[in-house]
Design a protein around this motif. Sequence first.
Motif, PDB file in Angstrom:
ATOM      1  N   ALA A  17      71.672-119.490 -52.409  1.00 55.32           N
ATOM      2  CA  ALA A  17      71.482-118.398 -53.370  1.00 55.32           C
ATOM      3  C   ALA A  17      70.211-118.620 -54.180  1.00 55.32           C
ATOM      4  CB  ALA A  17      72.700-118.286 -54.281  1.00 55.32           C
ATOM      5  N   SER A  18      69.939-119.851 -54.583  1.00 58.00           N
ATOM      6  CA  SER A  18      68.719-120.149 -55.338  1.00 58.00           C
ATOM      7  C   SER A  18      67.488-119.868 -54.488  1.00 58.00           C
ATOM      8  CB  SER A  18      68.715-121.607 -55.788  1.00 58.00           C
ATOM      9  OG  SER A  18      69.751-121.842 -56.689  1.00 58.00           O
ATOM     10  N   MET A  19      67.518-120.265 -53.234  1.00 56.41           N
ATOM     11  CA  MET A  19      66.400-120.017 -52.326  1.00 56.41           C
ATOM     12  C   MET A  19      66.169-118.519 -52.184  1.00 56.41           C
ATOM     13  SD  MET A  19      64.076-121.068 -50.254  1.00 56.41           S
ATOM     14  CE  MET A  19      63.149-120.403 -48.895  1.00 56.41           C
ATOM     15  N   ARG A  20      67.245-117.770 -52.032  1.00 52.85           N
ATOM     16  CA  ARG A  20      67.111-116.310 -51.919  1.00 52.85           C
ATOM     17  C   ARG A  20      66.525-115.722 -53.194  1.00 52.85           C
ATOM     18  NH1 ARG A  20      72.255-116.372 -49.043  1.00 52.85           N
ATOM     19  NH2 ARG A  20      73.269-116.079 -51.038  1.00 52.85           N
ATOM     20  N   ASP A  21      66.961-116.203 -54.333  1.00 45.75           N
ATOM     21  CA  ASP A  21      66.475-115.696 -55.609  1.00 45.75           C
ATOM     22  C   ASP A  21      64.991-116.026 -55.795  1.00 45.75           C
ATOM     23  OD1 ASP A  21      66.911-114.305 -58.017  1.00 45.75           O
ATOM     24  OD2 ASP A  21      67.215-116.180 -59.114  1.00 45.75           O
ATOM     25  N   LEU A  22      64.603-117.259 -55.488  1.00 36.26           N
ATOM     26  CA  LEU A  22      63.194-117.651 -55.592  1.00 36.26           C
ATOM     27  C   LEU A  22      62.328-116.833 -54.649  1.00 36.26           C
ATOM     28  CD1 LEU A  22      63.644-121.521 -55.739  1.00 36.26           C
ATOM     29  CD2 LEU A  22      63.001-120.004 -57.629  1.00 36.26           C
ATOM     30  N   ASP A  23      62.804-116.641 -53.439  1.00 39.98           N
ATOM     31  CA  ASP A  23      62.060-115.859 -52.455  1.00 39.98           C
ATOM     32  C   ASP A  23      61.914-114.409 -52.913  1.00 39.98           C
ATOM     33  OD1 ASP A  23      60.761-115.744 -49.814  1.00 39.98           O
ATOM     34  OD2 ASP A  23      62.430-114.410 -49.317  1.00 39.98           O
ATOM     35  N   TYR A  59      48.128-117.341 -60.240  1.00 37.76           N
ATOM     36  CA  TYR A  59      49.406-116.913 -59.670  1.00 37.76           C
ATOM     37  C   TYR A  59      50.490-117.962 -59.939  1.00 37.76           C
ATOM     38  CZ  TYR A  59      52.910-115.145 -56.469  1.00 37.76           C
ATOM     39  OH  TYR A  59      54.081-114.664 -55.941  1.00 37.76           O
ATOM     40  N   ALA A  60      50.168-119.233 -59.754  1.00 37.66           N
ATOM     41  CA  ALA A  60      51.142-120.308 -59.980  1.00 37.66           C
ATOM     42  C   ALA A  60      51.598-120.323 -61.441  1.00 37.66           C
ATOM     43  CB  ALA A  60      50.553-121.654 -59.579  1.00 37.66           C
ATOM     44  N   LEU A  61      50.665-120.156 -62.361  1.00 38.12           N
ATOM     45  CA  LEU A  61      51.021-120.093 -63.790  1.00 38.12           C
ATOM     46  C   LEU A  61      51.895-118.877 -64.086  1.00 38.12           C
ATOM     47  CD1 LEU A  61      47.623-121.082 -65.416  1.00 38.12           C
ATOM     48  CD2 LEU A  61      49.798-122.307 -65.729  1.00 38.12           C
ATOM     49  N   ASP A  93      62.497-127.474 -57.351  1.00 37.14           N
ATOM     50  CA  ASP A  93      63.132-128.452 -56.458  1.00 37.14           C
ATOM     51  C   ASP A  93      62.160-128.692 -55.312  1.00 37.14           C
ATOM     52  OD1 ASP A  93      65.289-128.611 -58.180  1.00 37.14           O
ATOM     53  OD2 ASP A  93      66.474-127.173 -57.061  1.00 37.14           O
ATOM     54  N   ASP A  94      62.509-128.363 -54.090  1.00 34.66           N
ATOM     55  CA  ASP A  94      61.544-128.546 -53.004  1.00 34.66           C
ATOM     56  C   ASP A  94      61.087-127.206 -52.431  1.00 34.66           C
ATOM     57  OD1 ASP A  94      63.824-127.793 -51.598  1.00 34.66           O
ATOM     58  OD2 ASP A  94      63.315-129.025 -49.875  1.00 34.66           O
ATOM     59  N   ILE A  95      61.303-126.123 -53.167  1.00 36.51           N
ATOM     60  CA  ILE A  95      60.908-124.790 -52.703  1.00 36.51           C
ATOM     61  C   ILE A  95      59.531-124.449 -53.270  1.00 36.51           C
ATOM     62  CG2 ILE A  95      61.523-122.347 -52.610  1.00 36.51           C
ATOM     63  CD1 ILE A  95      63.493-124.304 -51.187  1.00 36.51           C
ATOM     64  N   VAL A  96      58.605-124.132 -52.389  1.00 41.63           N
ATOM     65  CA  VAL A  96      57.212-123.870 -52.766  1.00 41.63           C
ATOM     66  C   VAL A  96      56.969-122.375 -52.885  1.00 41.63           C
ATOM     67  CG1 VAL A  96      54.799-124.152 -52.070  1.00 41.63           C
ATOM     68  CG2 VAL A  96      56.457-125.997 -51.658  1.00 41.63           C
ATOM     69  N   ILE A  97      56.348-121.993 -53.990  1.00 39.63           N
ATOM     70  CA  ILE A  97      55.909-120.626 -54.260  1.00 39.63           C
ATOM     71  C   ILE A  97      54.384-120.660 -54.168  1.00 39.63           C
ATOM     72  CG2 ILE A  97      55.925-118.729 -55.928  1.00 39.63           C
ATOM     73  CD1 ILE A  97      58.768-119.644 -55.077  1.00 39.63           C
ATOM     74  N   GLN A 102      53.695-115.114 -47.946  1.00 39.95           N
ATOM     75  CA  GLN A 102      54.494-113.986 -48.438  1.00 39.95           C
ATOM     76  C   GLN A 102      55.917-114.387 -48.782  1.00 39.95           C
ATOM     77  OE1 GLN A 102      53.422-110.823 -49.110  1.00 39.95           O
ATOM     78  NE2 GLN A 102      51.410-111.691 -48.738  1.00 39.95           N
ATOM     79  N   ARG A 103      56.358-115.542 -48.299  1.00 35.64           N
ATOM     80  CA  ARG A 103      57.728-115.991 -48.533  1.00 35.64           C
ATOM     81  C   ARG A 103      57.711-117.376 -49.166  1.00 35.64           C
ATOM     82  NH1 ARG A 103      61.498-112.810 -45.453  1.00 35.64           N
ATOM     83  NH2 ARG A 103      62.934-113.747 -46.951  1.00 35.64           N
ATOM     84  N   ALA A 104      58.796-117.720 -49.826  1.00 30.42           N
ATOM     85  CA  ALA A 104      58.977-119.077 -50.358  1.00 30.42           C
ATOM     86  C   ALA A 104      59.572-119.940 -49.250  1.00 30.42           C
ATOM     87  CB  ALA A 104      59.911-119.033 -51.562  1.00 30.42           C
ATOM     88  N   PHE A 105      59.106-121.187 -49.169  1.00 32.64           N
ATOM     89  CA  PHE A 105      59.572-122.110 -48.136  1.00 32.64           C
ATOM     90  C   PHE A 105      59.781-123.493 -48.725  1.00 32.64           C
ATOM     91  CE2 PHE A 105      57.135-119.056 -45.566  1.00 32.64           C
ATOM     92  CZ  PHE A 105      58.044-118.784 -44.557  1.00 32.64           C
TER      93      PHE A 105
END
Length: 132
Positions: A17-23, A59-61, A93-97, A102-105
């Motif tokens: 769910a967190s991955m989906r939300d971040l994405d 963008y990161a900020l 965590d380990d999810i990169v934005i 176009q997607r978080a991974f």
Amino acid sequence: MRSLILMLLLLPLAATASMRDLDRLHRQAMAQHTYITDLEQYGVPEKWVASLVGDCEDYALYMQALLRQHAYQADLWVVRTETNELHVVAMVDDIVIDNRRQRAFPARFFKYDWIAPVEYHNAKNRQLLAQN
């Protein structure tokens, strides 16, 4: 004991769910993001501003601030890309934005050299630096 077993079974669902939300947040921001260099926008080689109009660190900020509003703590990382360019990404965590995607991974999908965190908010990300 039952509640412990139930909690352990639900942990993967919470992570998903967190991955989906971040994405979802990343895709919404990317739909509004306009890439422009600091030199083109401000007439200087480097300027850090939280904005959807700008380069990677802008963008990161922006994403770090947006994610904070959604109760996520994002770290900013300086990386060297597969083409040997310096780049800045946000990570929860380990999810990169990353404004290059176009997607978080998860971080393991990136062929980046993880140089250094700009800011640490999330202790789990320290493990990634320790591995390199």
